[in-house]
Write an enzyme that holds these catalytic residues in place. Structure first.
Site, PDB file in Angstrom:
ATOM      1  CB  CYS A 179      -0.797  -0.085   1.071  1.00  0.00           C
ATOM      2  SG  CYS A 179      -1.817   1.759   1.461  1.00  0.00           S
ATOM      3  CB  CYS A 189      -5.552   5.799  -2.717  1.00  0.00           C
ATOM      4  SG  CYS A 189      -4.482   5.012  -3.800  1.00  0.00           S
ATOM      5  CB  THR A 228      -3.766   4.017   5.442  1.00  0.00           C
ATOM      6  OG1 THR A 228      -4.700   3.173   5.624  1.00  0.00           O
ATOM      7  CG2 THR A 228      -2.862   3.837   4.290  1.00  0.00           C
ATOM      8  CD  GLU A 286      -3.821   0.420   7.825  1.00  0.00           C
ATOM      9  OE1 GLU A 286      -4.868   0.279   7.279  1.00  0.00           O
ATOM     10  OE2 GLU A 286      -3.222  -0.838   7.805  1.00  0.00           O
ATOM     11  CG  HIS A 289     -10.713   4.521  -0.492  1.00  0.00           C
ATOM     12  ND1 HIS A 289      -9.783   4.778  -1.018  1.00  0.00           N
ATOM     13  CD2 HIS A 289     -10.573   3.728   0.575  1.00  0.00           C
ATOM     14  CE1 HIS A 289      -8.908   4.501  -0.228  1.00  0.00           C
ATOM     15  NE2 HIS A 289      -9.260   3.879   0.670  1.00  0.00           N
ATOM     16  CE1 TYR A 298      -9.790   0.140  -0.565  1.00  0.00           C
ATOM     17  CE2 TYR A 298      -8.223  -1.516  -0.070  1.00  0.00           C
ATOM     18  CZ  TYR A 298      -9.123  -0.557   0.303  1.00  0.00           C
ATOM     19  OH  TYR A 298      -8.953  -0.216   1.385  1.00  0.00           O
ATOM     20  CB  CYS A 310      -3.863  -0.234  -5.504  1.00  0.00           C
ATOM     21  SG  CYS A 310      -4.719  -0.726  -3.907  1.00  0.00           S
ATOM     22  CD  GLU A 341      -4.702  -1.168   3.133  1.00  0.00           C
ATOM     23  OE1 GLU A 341      -3.637  -1.146   3.633  1.00  0.00           O
ATOM     24  OE2 GLU A 341      -5.121  -0.522   2.149  1.00  0.00           O
TER      25      GLU A 341
END
Lengths: 503, 503, 503, 503
Positions: free
Chosen positions: C99, C103, C190, C256, C291, C295, C297, C445
């Site tokens: 991560c 974002c 995050t 996090e 959001h 993901y 990603c 996550e």
């Protein structure tokens, strides 16, 4: 009537009964010779022939008559009896490729046996004794019993006595000295026409206001006041077209009909519950416990479908592809999971107060819950292996036609050494089992028979002993450190059976 | 013939053709009025009516004729054209609940357009020009095109020229100055009878020895030498029983037939490949690229089935149960996955050398691969919500019968305010889509159309750029530390399209 | 401070801030050089370096400053802007294997942009103008923004104002002429330490009684009154052991922390909502809409894991086994499904009233819902290919040890030409991604970020337009025959977007 | 040494042994007190304590010594013995939440017992007699046996004798009158350090050229020439941090190490195979048959994880949500499938020639194959119920810290009546089981222990009797009409056991 011995005896026993049966809008005179009905009769007949060929598997010694009887009429005296039911069911699934319709009666017999025992224990009634006499009578004739449980139910949010139309659940309409009269309708009655007797039972938990619905009794299939309306099945009329290819499985099929009871009489000696409403749920739960693991039969049907899929791969010349082999393995893995979970439930049987053995209810539900999914996936994989031709194949009449038959013979040729007709026959069998007549039994009945998926989830929830499991977690998380470990003999319910050392 | 405008025009255009069509062993005189065939014609007719009602969705401006044409005859000039195909397909799936049979032609048009361009580029031939003329002609008449690709294949382990019977793949049997003659058979031909022209194409990668099989050409559906043999579908004869309930979807259905070509002539101006065997695989791969993401139509069909499942839950009074709602969500999640993966493939389209746009091949395969599974699960869940009655329901004739109709009316009542017939109609629609006629299109065609599951896996494997991914892993694992990062503009193939910044 | 350009600039910009950060019970002086924290900083630094290397992918022209800015700070002006976010996200997932934490800020920027516009429209406030000024300022510095949404929530069955402790949701504790003071805590933040500014936002739908909780504002990460407590991750301390093998991915990680706000001041010009409680749900829903499809990603991270699995199969000499190849295909199929559903949501973007584009909410939820499952299955398959050694491998110190290093070198040898260390490095990368530090980001996550699975199911339910679908089914079932077909332009909500012809 | 009775005796028995154990690059003097190792010793100790608390479950009467012995050292004399192994395994899984490491020895004992019997039968050797003496000796001391099977294997495409380095499979390097010397390494040795003796066995089918590899013998764990290198586990060093929260399960863990054998001596009386290479596959297959259904232990571990998930739902106040309850049901359904398929294999046990009972190999493989998937899904669902906090929770040291402990106490509060520490402890247990130390045993060992997924698929393929199934299909398809039905007593292999009427 002479005792029924062979499948042929059985078929003869169904002749000349005065039944009011409607099918496709018409009254059927002769169900035995009706091409749409006959395959379902043949399937039941297999239960008789198997008993002759495999007595150790498909018969037992009755404790009531001390004679050898068909296992479908036997009250399980031992755990092995329960296990052998499953073994017999798988074999009959293999031999018929469909539902052989005799399990409902077997499971109803066993569930009612222990329930009447417990009613009598509480109320000092004599249902159990009467029921044993009825069983002995059925055994002496080798009759087929249908278990009539599922009411049509009307508005699902209302109890039986709350329905606008009281008949939407079967109930007593009149009581006399000789017995009672009942009215209502039972839906989805598997093999009802092929039975000799029906055991009428309530379908849900009842309350005091539903007392008139708390009725269990036996009625002959040809009793006065009964109307049968035959259910349609996918591709049902193919059996009336004259050939034997397009039907897929020409010999065997299932049967479901609606049974409408209009003031049907039950004499006192055939009444096995009458108003003891609080035992309705016990009866239903015990019946579903037996019946949910009876779906092991589908692993036998699955064996046929796996065999058909492997055969078509051969005929197409594709049997060596790794993905084909892998799919056959997957189908087998799923199919054996049905078998394993069902037979585990049977092996984990425990005696009821009556002495009759009953399967493990958690594992029976786990089995049935898999049955609501795995046959669908096996079926999907069978269609994958079959190829698109399984749904685009021309008709048997075209194959047999003088005009175009030779074209189909030429162009549907697969491997040189395989007759085109063989290829077609296997494809039609796969169609039959995945979307045709026997898909009704292999798929949709697997979904809804003995309770729809949610019914199993509820039953699993009831038995999952989540508090016991929370204790296990808390102990290991260090939340409850000093608790003494519980002895397995002090654990009750499902885990009590799991850890029962008297295997 | 006048240009076809409306669905009715279209239906009229099918009349009075001299076709040799066999169905259930008989030669069919009038396909338009045949009750088993008509629903499939109606489905195609919807593609004309939709163009009238929704021109922005279902028509486009032809670059060849500069007039407004049906989108099914349009060569995609932009990415948006490709995307709009999907939107139109979903809508037609919603309106017909079945296969509307016109996508194969659309996808064949587009694939052949760019392939002929590339053949000409290599060999200086004039296929592309001729093909554009043919397209313009079809557009001017608004004809329906069938794409005839799938050969019967015989022994799958042998190449076309190796087969004992050379006709098991369509091939040239004779060449004249005017054109060529071809013989062979095409299986599973969706909507062929409902088309005006067939585009004959090879079905697999060819080698030099298969030159005679490297033939692409257009033939009218009623060309001399063609015999059609209609494929059976589950429950097909219900449409011949006279009612409109038991059929489930009375108006619409699919169609697949075997097309047998016996020395059928193709004139030179309608030949679009002739011996350039190495382009067979390009044509097949481009066609499947378009066609695999055309299965977005099934999300439209899925919308109908989800709606049917939600309706029966209402009618049963079960719509508030959390598990019912959850199953509808799951069905939607699966159904939208089909849509999303398909439309993503369309949005990621890139122009070919010819200028026509082509979808992303990886994502098209991902879409189709989901289509081989998700409709089966949606269908299973629909049967779950329907209840067992979906396969035990008596016939329409019984409902309409004077003798027993009132009994069924009484006992099949669900919620008071819902007419029993409505409940039955929805149940029959669910049966139709999950095991009846339209299950053929929704399930088995979803499995095998545009290539069986393994075909997609092979294509995914070809494009998955595993070496590129290994480099990513090795870089992060510290195995290859000093490598300079590759620029996205230097990445080719699938990831080149993923990272193409010209969205 | 100079504008941040390179990753190195960025890392320098984090130095010498006065933060109160606790980790493993200790106050951390220098987060930049802390070995447990540094990999997360490196991951954010990649977002700067990528912008330099790939400006078309990772930058955009700001409409506010008319200069080239990092795409993470850009308000999407077109559909293509939304699509390019996804492309950039996949690439960064590939480059970091984890991560990269930027974002949340990008999605919060975009969601707040259109929400402030709509608040102003209703209330004639000036939030939008102030927010645009804030954005321009952040762009001019190229700052990293953290979006602080998730409150700690306390008792989930109570609204914010009902909690015994009012601080369990962030709220205004004091109002002055200059601004407001807020107190509370944000969980799972995050990349918060790696940001320069935090955007504080409410986390759930609010009612009138929750007005003090309806606060949105910007605060610098080093504002007075903030305490950070760093979250533990699986295997986190391996980065403090000194080597670079056992960590699996030595360079990159996620971060996090819990952010505790004790009367933190927000000046008026940085307040973007203040009491307009009914807009809290709009803000939350728009944020999650952006959001959930961010993901995508994870498909980039999945590329790395697929590459690692393929590499270990090579190193073990097992790469040719058909089941190995088939598992890589399955992993790819799943991984591309994440990409396809996410990018489809982006391509189906529509403009909000503010002009900023927003993805399709249904498809965004479908994407995220797959993300809660598919990475787990990809991870399971990676462990399958890795072999048991992935969890029994001795430590780096043993490999480097003089005493036993040579034994491990000898006995952990796979294929002769592959250095043993390479095999170990890939295994450690797989461990890292499937159960170690980066499994936190890749799995858990993926499950809970942007809302847990049930949150997506609720959102899918809201948008599934079940009544529209029921109409489709009823029309085809013949229940509602005479209804005129609805025009697609009259269809609203999700299907309005599906059938929007302005692609 | 006195006979070991209690868990404490057992722990004492491990002290003061001269072992060469390396961990994190260092030689470990005292494994018993090492915080990273001790939890694995505690888990084995439970097998002793359970035998005291539950003798009926966890002990048996030895046929060799006629005394009561631990069931882990017992040769199964009856089907019930095999079933009771499973019941004991589930209970130990519940009590430890991890791998208790004693099953490999039990399963190796049983497999070797019948294999030596059959070697002797063929070759007139005396292995069986010697092995019985060894068993009696182990029973008299109540020792823990490790089964050392898995070689490191080197290049998987080469047979043992073909490897460049002959030591990549354990083999005889020297033979003397007194015995043999062996060299090589065994990987992934579960509980090896916690054992007293190791049974060295070959790991694959061997050919004549591999004769030196066909060696089975017993060696004491502290034999000369052995080096142990301890395997790392996810989060292993947390046990060295001093607290008891972050470890998740402070008391119990698993253990795997690499065992390197450098010319280790085995005296003649402890050699149980020596060159009879053709029996290697029998030994491996029998061992995996027992061992694959030993994974029923994971249903006990699953009970703990389900309990933890239910507990965290309680603590979060979310226990009444229907989706939460449904996920707990799903977890239970999966978990009980593991139990049911495993115990079905045990119930279907049949005697070997030696008299020892062996489970059903098909069902054992079906069980293990589910174990390679279901724990991953149960684990995923547990993370779903846990919430994201399971991976963002600050450290125990922060909770205990004077500076920030009170902040965490305040902000991590869930339901008022639940201590925050309890919530944290359950979350850490879930982390431990799904990605921490015990995830190694619950997940990855479930994947690879007793053979990776493909190994089970191969074994299922071997046993699926596809020809028998093809016959079933052909009979029903009407291809082979006249075949007489086969008697179940004539059916062999798997279906022979399915239909064995001697339940």
């Amino acid at each position: 009537m002479n005792k029924i011995i062979t499948g042929e005896d059985y078929i003869n026993s169904l002749k000349n009964r005065k039944l009011k049966v409607y099918l496709l809008g018409e009254l059927i005179e002769n169900i035995v010779e009706h091409p749409m009905i006959r395959p379902s009769i043949n399937a039941v007949a297999e239960t008789f022939d198997l008993a002759l060929q495999e007595p150790a598997l498909a018969t037992a010694i009755s404790p009531f008559t001390e004679t050898r009887i068909n296992r479908f009429l036997h009250i399980a005296q031992t755990r092995d009896d329960v296990v052998l039911q499953n073994k017999m069911q798988r074999r009959l699934g293999q031999l018929t490729g469909t539902c052989f319709q005799r399990c409902v009666g077997m499971d109803a017999f066993n569930a009612l046996y222990s329930t009447t025992f417990e009613i009598d224990k509480k109320y000092n009634t004599d249902y159990h004794q009467k029921f044993k006499a009825f069983i002995a009578n059925m055994q002496s004739q080798n009759f087929v019993i249908g278990g009539a449980m599922t009411d049509v139910k009307g508005d699902r949010s209302l109890a039986p006595h709350q329905q606008v139309d009281p008949d939407l659940f079967v109930h007593i309409t009149k009581r006399t000295h000789e017995g009672v009269y009942i009215t209502g309708a039972k839906a989805h009655q598997t093999g009802c026409l092929n039975s000799h007797w029906l055991l009428v039972m309530p379908t849900i938990r009842l309350t005091e206001n539903d007392k008139d619905y708390a009725i269990v009794g036996a009625i002959p299939v040809d009793a006065e006041g009964i109307t049968y309306i035959y259910g349609r099945q996918s591709c049902d009329t193919r059996s009336m077209e004259g050939g034997n290819i397009d039907v897929g499985n020409a010999q065997f099929g299932g049967q479901e009909a609606m049974v409408i009871l209009d003031n049907v009489f039950i004499p006192n000696e055939l009444i096995f519950m009458n108003g003891e409403y609080e035992f309705a749920s016990m009866l239903v739960e015990r019946f579903t416990c037996y019946h949910r693991r009876s779906y092991v039969c589908k692993s036998g049907v699955g064996d046929v479908l796996i065999g058909a899929a492997a055969t078509i791969a051969d005929f197409n010349g594709a049997e060596k592809a790794s993905h084909i082999k892998d799919k056959l393995i997957e189908m087998t893995h799923l199919n054996e999971t049905i078998f394993a979970t069902g037979i585990a439930a049977s092996y984990q049987s425990k005696p009821t107060l009556s002495g009759a053995f009953m399967p493990d209810d958690m594992l029976a539900n786990v089995c049935k819950h898999h049955v609501t999914k795995m046959p669908y996936e096996i079926s999907r994989l069978a269609q994958d292996l079959a190829g698109g031709i399984v749904v685009t194949l021309p008709s048997e009449k075209d194959f047999k036609s003088e005009t175009v038959g030779h074209l189909l013979e030429k162009y549907l040729k697969g491997k040189a050494e395989v007759p085109t007709e063989h290829r077609i026959r296997i494809l039609r069998l796969i169609e039959n089992m995945t979307m045709g007549r026997n898909a009704v039994g292999y798929l949709t009945e697997s979904m809804h028979g003995a309770g729809s998926p949610q019914a199993q989830r509820i039953q699993i929830a009831r038995q999952m002993q989540i508090d016991f499991k929370k204790q296990l977690a808390k102990a290991l998380a260090g939340i409850e450190k000093d608790k003494k470990k519980i002895l397995v003999s002090e654990i009750s319910d499902y885990f009590g059976r799991v850890f029962d050392v008297n295997v």
